[in-house]
Scaffold this active site. Structure first.
Site, PDB file in Angstrom:
ATOM      1  N   HIS B 208      41.994  35.809  36.903  1.00 22.90           N
ATOM      2  CA  HIS B 208      41.990  36.394  35.574  1.00 22.90           C
ATOM      3  C   HIS B 208      41.215  35.545  34.571  1.00 22.90           C
ATOM      4  CE1 HIS B 208      45.145  39.757  35.958  1.00 22.90           C
ATOM      5  NE2 HIS B 208      44.576  39.523  37.111  1.00 22.90           N
ATOM      6  N   SER B 212      37.055  39.550  38.222  1.00 22.60           N
ATOM      7  CA  SER B 212      36.587  39.967  39.545  1.00 22.60           C
ATOM      8  C   SER B 212      35.068  39.904  39.638  1.00 22.60           C
ATOM      9  CB  SER B 212      37.012  41.416  39.819  1.00 22.60           C
ATOM     10  OG  SER B 212      38.373  41.465  40.145  1.00 22.60           O
ATOM     11  N   LYS B 235      43.489  53.457  41.971  1.00 20.60           N
ATOM     12  CA  LYS B 235      42.635  53.271  43.153  1.00 20.60           C
ATOM     13  C   LYS B 235      43.347  52.434  44.224  1.00 20.60           C
ATOM     14  CE  LYS B 235      37.826  52.337  44.251  1.00 20.60           C
ATOM     15  NZ  LYS B 235      36.478  52.194  43.713  1.00 20.60           N
ATOM     16  N   ASP B 236      44.007  51.357  43.780  1.00 18.14           N
ATOM     17  CA  ASP B 236      44.697  50.485  44.734  1.00 18.14           C
ATOM     18  C   ASP B 236      45.858  51.200  45.422  1.00 18.14           C
ATOM     19  OD1 ASP B 236      43.016  48.399  44.348  1.00 18.14           O
ATOM     20  OD2 ASP B 236      44.331  47.241  43.047  1.00 18.14           O
ATOM     21  N   GLU B 279      48.471  33.809  69.207  1.00 13.36           N
ATOM     22  CA  GLU B 279      48.338  35.136  68.632  1.00 13.36           C
ATOM     23  C   GLU B 279      46.870  35.443  68.359  1.00 13.36           C
ATOM     24  OE1 GLU B 279      51.161  36.593  69.280  1.00 13.36           O
ATOM     25  OE2 GLU B 279      51.677  37.184  67.236  1.00 13.36           O
TER      26      GLU B 279
END
Lengths: 215, 414
Positions: B208, B212, B235-236, B279
């Protein structure tokens, strides 16, 4: 003091050490049966033949009723054992150790604990044969300590077909034992996926509407 | 009533201004693609892992004689215990899928470049914490792979100079992995997710501050930024729906995909499984470890293979904005790198014999060669692209100058 560390150093490189089990031939792929009568026959085979040496310690006789087996049949299988008794091996571990050199593994998770799952169990049960040296052996697990319980190596073709059916039933039952919640899970899964698809479509429409405000 | 309550809170705590600043007015580039969804998804997966983990911990027993049985108790007797466990075990793999995509996006679009170095590094710290949590969590079911995986990986710390043996014993609490190891791994597996949560807050504070990145690779003009809410929440959440469909297909229909068959056998210190594999999410790094014939070298190479991402902001010397999109050579490198990681993953799953050995060594060499060559390639690529003449759209972006210079002149960030 140093030697074990060296041994672990080797482990680090993940070298193939003593194989605990071997799968040298290809497994015969099966589809486990979900049919109740097949599972019932499988339960009978496993309880009467396998429990002599192996246990199903995560199963109680009561659980057989949850599978759908009728109460009188469960009563016949438990032969006086309590309903809440686990399906333990009839052979004490120390006796097994003396006669076989190992304690036969618990079969509760056997249909998950081998690569191939139920197909492994099926192929193993049918994999017994008499090898070129005249010694009984198993194709799926050469050198196994387990005897040919179904009598596969001495069966003729007609008997073999019947034994395949029994092995399939037993493998299907053991697959259920390894994952008794599978059916419940898949049923719930259908609703969950259907719900999520509807929700996602709605979320997409919301997204479009919100973004439509932008110029 | 509600307004009054909020006003009462606002006099004592900056609730409204916080929500405004971080959500309803937080400026977000409008051109973010769905690849920018994965940070949000990672946050969601973290919360789901913590929630399911807390309920699992209510039924799990961290004792070598009870652990394996307690998992079966959860699977068979606890109400919806199977659901909790499969959500958690599938969630671990899902977490790495999401994080690896998130990282790949950062690499592709060059989001690590100035001024986002600290954002990238805090992300890397998160990856390390995640790996540690996943590794410790994998011991808890106390199956054969749990046990031998932990044995092999803790043994790597023997490569510590001078005090290797002591470090390994200190980590395990015993000479071999045992009850002491299980209880401490359980305690730490419960602790680490909350450390991750804290690190996520730091990651978000950094985000922040610098805001972005976006596919164009430059800081957009104010008019091209839109509030996070409602645009990116909408959107998310749509992306979350798509994610959940895929995730739930695995949880409900293929839950054993990520559970090794051998982990359905209780841990047995006397019997080594024929083939110990970590894994899937550790396989590329495991392949690098094994590619170096010397143990110390292997451990260093493995550690380096993860830590080396930290130098990306320095070794990528190109000023062409927009990441791989406008950089043909870097784009080839990016896809070659992804392919190389997949090859390493394949090699990591194979027994170290035959063809897998040289393949792993070549792939390891390529892995590090990429990082070593990038400073030269990125510089040359920029010179070549500029000599050739940038396409008009890119020229325009380029004339707005590099984000690094803008930032250094004190103009960036807003």
């Amino acid at each position: 003091m140093k030697a074990p560390w060296k041994a672990m150093g080797l482990l680090l490189l993940s070298v193939v050490t003593i194989p605990a089990w071997a799968t040298e031939i290809r497994l015969e792929k099966i589809r486990v049966s979900a049919d109740l009568s097949a599972l019932e026959r499988g339960a009978e085979t496993v309880v009467t033949m396998c429990l002599g040496c192996h246990g199903l310690k995560y199963m109680k006789y009561r659980d057989l009723g949850k599978l759908g087996i009728a109460q009188d049949k469960v009563d016949a299988l438990r032969a006086g054992q309590a309903l809440d008794a686990p399906l333990l091996s009839q052979m004490p571990a120390d006796v097994a150790l003396q006669s076989f050199g190992i304690v036969p593994p618990d079969l509760s998770l056997i249909a998950k604990a081998r690569a191939g799952g139920a197909s492994y169990v099926y192929s193993f049960l049918l994999g017994f044969h008499v090898n070129a040296q005249g010694i009984p052996d198993n194709r799926v697990f050469p050198g196994t300590k387990m005897p040919d319980i179904l009598g596969v190596s001495s069966a003729d073709d007609a008997q073999r077909a019947e034994l395949q059916g029994r092995a399939l039933d037993a493998a299907s039952f053991l697959a259920w034992v390894a994952d008794p919640r599978a059916e419940e899970r898949r049923n719930m899964g259908k609703y969950v996926i259907a719900y999520l698809v509807v929700l996602t479509v709605l979320l997409y429409l919301v997204k479009r509407r919100v973004w439509a405000r932008l110029k | 009533m509600l307004n009054k309550t909020i006003a009462w809170i606002d006099q004592r705590f900056p609730l409204t201004s916080f929500v405004k600043h971080e959500l309803t007015e937080y400026p977000t580039p409008r051109n973010l693609s769905y690849w920018w969804n994965f940070g949000f998804l990672a946050g969601f997966v973290l919360v789901l892992q913590i929630a399911t983990g807390i309920f699992l911990a209510m039924h799990y027993k961290a004792d070598i004689n009870l652990a394996f049985d307690s998992i079966q108790h959860i699977m068979r007797e606890v109400n919806y215990g199977w659901l909790l466990r499969y959500l958690h075990s599938t969630g671990a793999s899902a977490f790495f899928v999401v994080i690896y995509v998130h990282m790949a996006r950062t690499l592709y679009y060059g989001s690590y470049r100035a001024p986002r170095e600290l954002l990238w590094w805090t992300g890397q710290m998160l990856l390390l914490l995640l790996m540690a949590s996943a590794f410790m969590g994998y011991l808890l079911p106390w199956g054969q792979m749990s046990y031998w995986g932990a044995q092999v990986i803790t043994n790597l710390f023997r490569a510590t100079p001078f005090i290797g043996d002591q470090v390994v014993i200190w980590l395990r609490g015993d000479f071999a992995v045992g009850d002491a190891t299980l209880t401490r791994f359980f305690a730490l597996h419960y602790l680490f997710p909350f450390l991750i949560l804290g690190a996520v807050v730091i990651h978000l504070v950094a985000l922040h501050t610098v805001k972005s990145s976006n596919p164009s690779g430059i800081n957009l003009a104010a008019k091209d930024n839109i509030p996070f809410h409602p645009y990116f929440t909408a959107k998310d959440f749509f992306g979350l729906g798509v994610y959940l469909i895929v995730f739930c297909v695995f949880v409900f229909f293929l839950p054993d995909t990520f559970i090794e068959p051998a982990n359905n056998i209780p841990a047995n210190p006397m019997q080594t499984p024929p083939h110990i594999v970590p894994e899937w999410y550790f396989l590329p790094f495991y392949a690098i470890l094994r590619a170096i014939p010397d143990m110390f070298g292997g451990v260093v190479a493995m550690a380096l293979s993860i830590l080396i991402f930290a130098v990306m902001p320095f070794i990528d010397r190109s000023n062409i904005p927009g990441g791989a999109r406008y950089r043909p050579v870097y784009r080839i490198m990016f896809y070659a790198f992804i392919a190389d990681v997949l090859v390493l993953g394949y090699v990591g799953a194979q027994p170290p014999t035959g063809f897998a050995v040289p393949l792993g060594q070549v792939a390891t060499f390529i892995y590090f060669a990429m990082f070593l060559l990038l400073p030269f390639i990125s510089k040359k690529e920029e010179q070549w692209l500029r000599a050739r003449g940038l396409p008009p759209a890119l020229q325009e972006l380029f004339e707005q100058r590099s984000p690094r210079q803008k930032w250094n002149n004190g103009e960036g960030g807003k």
